[in-house]
Design an enzyme around this catalytic site. Structure first.
Site, mmCIF file in Angstrom:
data_model
loop_
_atom_site.group_PDB
_atom_site.id
_atom_site.type_symbol
_atom_site.label_atom_id
_atom_site.label_comp_id
_atom_site.label_asym_id
_atom_site.label_seq_id
_atom_site.Cartn_x
_atom_site.Cartn_y
_atom_site.Cartn_z
ATOM 1 C CG ASP A 478 -0.246 -0.135 2.535
ATOM 2 O OD1 ASP A 478 0.904 -0.615 2.552
ATOM 3 O OD2 ASP A 478 -0.841 0.224 3.568
ATOM 4 N NE ARG A 482 -0.122 3.796 6.680
ATOM 5 C CZ ARG A 482 -0.995 4.395 5.874
ATOM 6 N NH1 ARG A 482 -0.944 5.691 5.667
ATOM 7 N NH2 ARG A 482 -1.928 3.683 5.280
ATOM 8 C CG ASP A 483 3.475 1.969 11.838
ATOM 9 O OD1 ASP A 483 2.567 2.331 11.056
ATOM 10 O OD2 ASP A 483 3.417 2.140 13.063
ATOM 11 C CD GLU A 484 -1.337 0.124 6.629
ATOM 12 O OE1 GLU A 484 -1.336 1.320 6.877
ATOM 13 O OE2 GLU A 484 -2.373 -0.538 6.404
ATOM 14 C CG ASP A 491 -4.484 -0.602 -1.491
ATOM 15 O OD1 ASP A 491 -5.410 -1.165 -0.879
ATOM 16 O OD2 ASP A 491 -3.887 0.379 -1.018
ATOM 17 C CD GLU A 759 -3.594 6.101 3.087
ATOM 18 O OE1 GLU A 759 -2.794 6.777 3.759
ATOM 19 O OE2 GLU A 759 -4.016 4.991 3.444
ATOM 20 C CG HIS A 780 -1.607 4.619 -0.414
ATOM 21 N ND1 HIS A 780 -0.719 4.787 0.610
ATOM 22 C CD2 HIS A 780 -2.552 3.753 0.049
ATOM 23 C CE1 HIS A 780 -1.121 4.056 1.652
ATOM 24 N NE2 HIS A 780 -2.228 3.414 1.334
HETATM 25 C C1 BGC Z 1 -4.063 0.920 3.630
HETATM 26 C C2 BGC Z 1 -4.889 0.842 2.399
HETATM 27 C C3 BGC Z 1 -5.867 -0.266 2.566
HETATM 28 C C4 BGC Z 1 -6.768 0.145 3.696
HETATM 29 C C5 BGC Z 1 -7.904 -0.762 3.982
HETATM 30 C C6 BGC Z 1 -4.957 1.255 4.766
HETATM 31 O O1 BGC Z 1 -4.305 1.380 5.969
HETATM 32 O O2 BGC Z 1 -3.003 1.794 3.496
HETATM 33 O O3 BGC Z 1 -4.422 1.251 1.256
HETATM 34 O O4 BGC Z 1 -6.480 -0.747 1.448
HETATM 35 O O5 BGC Z 1 -6.013 0.379 4.865
HETATM 36 O O6 BGC Z 1 -8.312 -0.729 5.272
#
Ligand code: BGC
Length: 877
Positions: A478, A482-484, A491, A759, A780
């Site tokens: 995504d 960040r911490d993801e 996506d 995003e 994003h």
């Molecule tokens: C992500 C997204 C994702 C979404 C769905 C986000 O934190 O960055 O792109 O699809 O959460 O919950």
């Protein structure tokens, strides 16, 4: 006298072209391009081909088995044709050539240039390596300091051919005799490690010699056990200890084979482990390196007597899989555009481009001096702004060794999403070129380009490309900062068509889809992100539309764009399991109106902290997607010859469409959600009876106008809204939407100086401050999925049959544009459309590859069909 050939066979590829070494299949499918050397010869069309397969023994000059020929195979196919020869055995290396016949001439083309390919370790029993890690205790609740592993390797004769099969529980880089093996980073990448752990095979012949050698490796936590996931994340996602898995196989000129593998060690001169100069490393938090601790550990004879021993770990070799696509590499370097001094007096480098990567520094100073680098995407009030990174520290530290000639460093096992870097502790003055940003991503082949007379649109397109680069880092993520950084299924579901135009991501995405199938729950639920990790996001996963539909829609895109029917077969059970699940959830009403749905995620009208609170009803979205996936699945079943399924899903799709209309189409010709996304879904997914379609298009155009041509869709409508307008004859409204600059719109981001797609429509607010929403990224790709429409409908280059075997040339440019063009390396060769305005009409040039036909549908011009070659058209109005 020989004539110069007018058709040559080029671009021979096995599977998706990369890798060529360590192929994971015994029967690699082959593709090639029949390319005219000048103007395409009239009447040439492939009617047959021959594949020649020549074994390549390890020893140069060794007696060779004769070349095998497939004989003449009567077929016009040239994309992913079945392997015609004996299946390859593990490690087998062959040289492949292809030639082709056309019915209009007796002689075939010359054979193509040879393609050398080599099978990987195809049987679990080929693996003798067992994962090993350092034999010391570590705190499972903390990051682990990366380790070094090494051993000496004695080779009693000169080397004919050597391969290193490499993987890890964690991240690794290998060295032989002080030299780095390969140039891939973040190896072995991220797969659903429980089910599939990837390895790559490296040709290391040139790194070894007769006598004493040494094999070394760096080993770090990475995805395997490093902290990962939001809100602090989790550690030990796959295990508590990292380990290296390496199998070095050396064929000597005297015919012997030496195998040195990680595994249990009795030999005191065998594998040893120690801490190295990397003092900390984390994908999110960054890396620290103390150059004073560097040692030449991968040189033969290095004294490791003070080093620790190793422990072994379990790994079922049947779970080791070869790579399907290219590795992550540095693909370009970006110099700072400016060195800023912030209001608080800090030094910040502006690279002028948001990207995923890290910096390399060249520095001269005294031993013990410490340089710190903090990364961020944006500045606010002139200072580095890091709130949006959430808990990712994104900070690298380098402690100098004090080398008199200067020193160079780049972190190994971390990655940051950034445009700005704050530098502290730099000894002396920072000079141009001292710090360089290095963009890293899966090293895919670029295949698609777009340009037009509007520089703002060109920048938007460039931003789409940069967000793709930044997020195609081994898996489709995504965001990179960040911490993801998770493989969010929704996506890539919306961005897949755009991605497949810009880059050849067939191998990359089909590999990831194998993980989608592996992670799918027994009831068919597709996780929200793959690989699945426990996080605060709905664990265990619950089924949700748009995201879960990736199981059906992405394989379909790969077939449509690359002509890959194999991926449809491989993903078929997964796709069916998804639709069957939704069918059960919807029940006899055929309306999916229960459960957790993110719906039109990030509709710009949704409050910052409630991204799912969209104008379009989430259950309308869910039912629309149900109908679309059922119908797409019926098409997939048809391609696969599964007639019963094709009939069943066709019928299911019809029932869902009827239920959608009964529930959501109101008597006044509107939809129950009178919003852009609702109409976009209904039109593009073809959910409405013919007599209601035009009215839906008109209403959509009205809404777009009423919104001042600002976009009003989130993830569920962003890739459809322009298409819906074009398909119902509202080309100008689509174009007005695309070129609007007010907030929210695509060009609003451009006007705010974006260099990637954001995003949120307003990740940066009009006053230049960062959106206060918890989740706000500037990188994003989902909102960039409009680019697929730009390629197909602004430039006018679209696929009309799988793999672009037929093209649809249908530019529908808005009045404000003077010219546009798109180019795409299709599986059959380069295709291009380029047009410019002249008077009230268009001047259009179209390039059609050999073996391809094109439907030409120009505004105000009768529809026509053309074959291969360059075609010129002029229209009057
Ligand atoms: C992500 C997204 C994702 C979404 C769905 C986000 O934190 O960055 O792109 O699809 O959460 O919950």
């Amino acid at each position: 006298m020989r004539h110069r050939p007018d058709v040559v066979i080029t671009d021979l590829r096995a599977e998706h072209g990369d890798p060529r070494l360590g192929l994971g299949t015994a029967r690699p499918r082959l593709s090639w391009i029949a390319r005219p050397t000048a103007a395409p010869p009239d009447g040439w069309r492939q009617s047959a081909y021959e594949v020649l397969v020549e074994p390549v023994p390890a020893l140069v000059g060794a007696e060779r088995a004769p070349t095998w020929s497939s004989g003449r195979i009567g077929s016009g196919d040239s994309v992913l044709v079945p392997w015609p020869a004996q299946p390859l055995s593990s490690r087998e290396r062959v040289r492949v050539r292809v030639r082709a016949w056309s019915p209009d001439r007796p002689e075939p083309t010359a054979a193509s240039a040879p393609l050398e390919i080599e099978a990987g370790l195809l049987q679990a029993s080929d693996w003798v390596a067992v994962p090993i890690g350092p034999d010391w205790d570590e705190d499972p609740g903390a990051d682990h300091r990366p380790a070094l592993l090494r051993r000496d390797v004695h080779l009693p004769a000169p080397v004919a051919r050597a391969r290193l099969h490499l993987s890890a529980h964690g991240l690794c880089e290998a060295e032989l005799n002080g030299r780095r093996v390969g140039d891939d980073v973040l190896a072995p990448g991220w797969t659903s490690y429980h089910h599939r752990l990837r390895y790559r095979t490296h040709d290391v012949t040139a790194l070894l010699h007769e006598g004493d050698n040494a094999l070394g490796a760096w080993l770090a936590d990475g995805w395997y056990r490093g902290r990962y996931g939001t809100h602090g994340g989790n550690r030990n996602l796959y295990g508590e200890r990292t380990a290296l898995l390496a199998q070095l196989e050396v064929d000597l000129t005297d015919g012997r084979r030496v195998v040195v593998a990680t595994g249990p060690e009795q030999d005191p001169r065998g594998w040893r482990a120690a801490h190295g100069p990397v003092t900390a490393s984390s994908l999110y938090d960054g890396e620290s390196y103390d150059a004073r601790l560097a040692v030449p550990f991968s040189l033969a004879g290095f004294d490791d007597s003070g080093w620790a021993g190793v422990r072994t770990y379990e790994r079922d070799p049947a779970t080791l899989v070869a790579a399907d696509g290219p590795a992550v590499r540095c693909t370009r370097e970006v110099l700072p555009q400016a060195v800023l001094t912030t209001p608080s007096g800090r030094t910040v480098l502006d690279f002028g481009q948001n990207l995923a990567g890290r910096v390399r520094l060249r520095v001269r100073g005294s031993a013990g001096e410490r340089v710190q680098l903090r990364h961020a995407e944006v500045l606010q009030d002139g200072e580095l702004y890091t709130r949006t990174l959430q808990t990712a520290a994104a900070t690298d530290t380098y402690v100098l060794a004090g080398a008199p000639g200067g020193e160079e460093w780049e972190p190994r096992f971390t990655l940051h999403g950034f445009r700005y870097v704050e530098v502290t502790g730099w000894p002396g003055r920072l000079h141009e070129g001292d710090v360089v940003a290095r963009a890293h991503h899966s090293d895919l082949r670029r295949t698609g380009w777009f340009t037009c007379s509007d520089e703002r649109l060109n920048r938007l397109h460039e931003n789409v490309v940069w967000s793709m680069r930044s997020n195609f880092v081994d898996i489709p993520t995504d965001c990179p900062q960040r911490d993801e950084r998770l493989g969010w299924t929704g996506d890539i579901q919306v961005f897949g068509p755009t991605a497949s135009f810009l880059y050849d991501c067939a191998g990359f995405l089909s590999g990831w889809l194998a993980d989608v199938a592996a992670e799918q729950l027994p009831d068919g639920t597709v996780p929200w992100y793959v690989p699945m990790i426990p996080a605060e996001f709905w664990d265990p996963p619950q089924p949700g539309a748009v995201w879960g539909d990736v199981a059906v829609l992405l394989p379909h895109v790969l077939h449509e764009r690359y002509g890959d029917a194999g991926v449809l077969r491989r993903q078929y059970d997964s796709a069916r399991a998804w639709v069957d699940l939704v069918e059960r959830l919807a029940g006899p009403s055929r309306l999916w109106n229960t459960g957790l749905q993110l719906g039109d995620w990030l509709d710009p009208a949704a409050p910052p902290e409630e991204p799912a609170a969209a104008r379009t009803d989430r259950y309308l979205v869910a039912t629309a997607y149900f109908a679309h996936s059922a119908r797409t699945l019926a098409g997939i079943a048809q391609v696969l010859g599964e007639q019963e399924d094709a009939a069943r899903y066709t019928d299911l799709a019809r029932q869902v469409r009827e239920a959608f209309v009964a529930e959501h189409a109101t008597a006044d010709g509107r939809l129950s959600s009178d919003a852009q996304t609702a109409y976009a879904l209904a039109i593009v997914f073809d959910l409405l009876p013919a007599d209601r379609r035009a009215a839906a298009g008109t209403r959509l155009a009205e809404l777009v106008a009423a919104d001042g041509h600002r976009v009003a869709t989130g993830f569920a409508g962003v890739n459809l809204v322009a298409d819906a307008l074009t398909r119902t004859g509202h080309d100008e409204a689509a174009y007005a939407l695309l070129t609007e600059t007010g907030c929210p719109s695509w060009l609003y981001q451009v006007s705010m100086g974006a260099t990637t797609t954001w995003e949120r429509w307003d990740s940066m607010l009009p006053d230049g401050t960062v959106n206060p929403g918890h989740m706000t990224s500037f990188n994003h790709y989902a909102l960039g999925s409009i680019a697929d429409w730009v390629h197909r409908s602004v430039a006018g280059l679209a696929p009309a049959a799988p793999g672009y075997r037929r093209l649809l040339v249908r530019p529908r440019p808005g009045r404000g544009l003077a010219s546009a063009s798109a180019r795409h390396e299709t599986p059959y060769g380069p295709a291009a459309v380029s047009w410019r305005r002249r008077g009230g009409g268009l001047v259009v040039d179209v390039d059609v590859p050999l073996g391809v036909t094109a439907t030409i549908d120009l505004p105000g011009h009768p529809v026509g069909h053309v074959g291969a070659g360059r075609h010129h058209f002029e229209t009057e109005s």
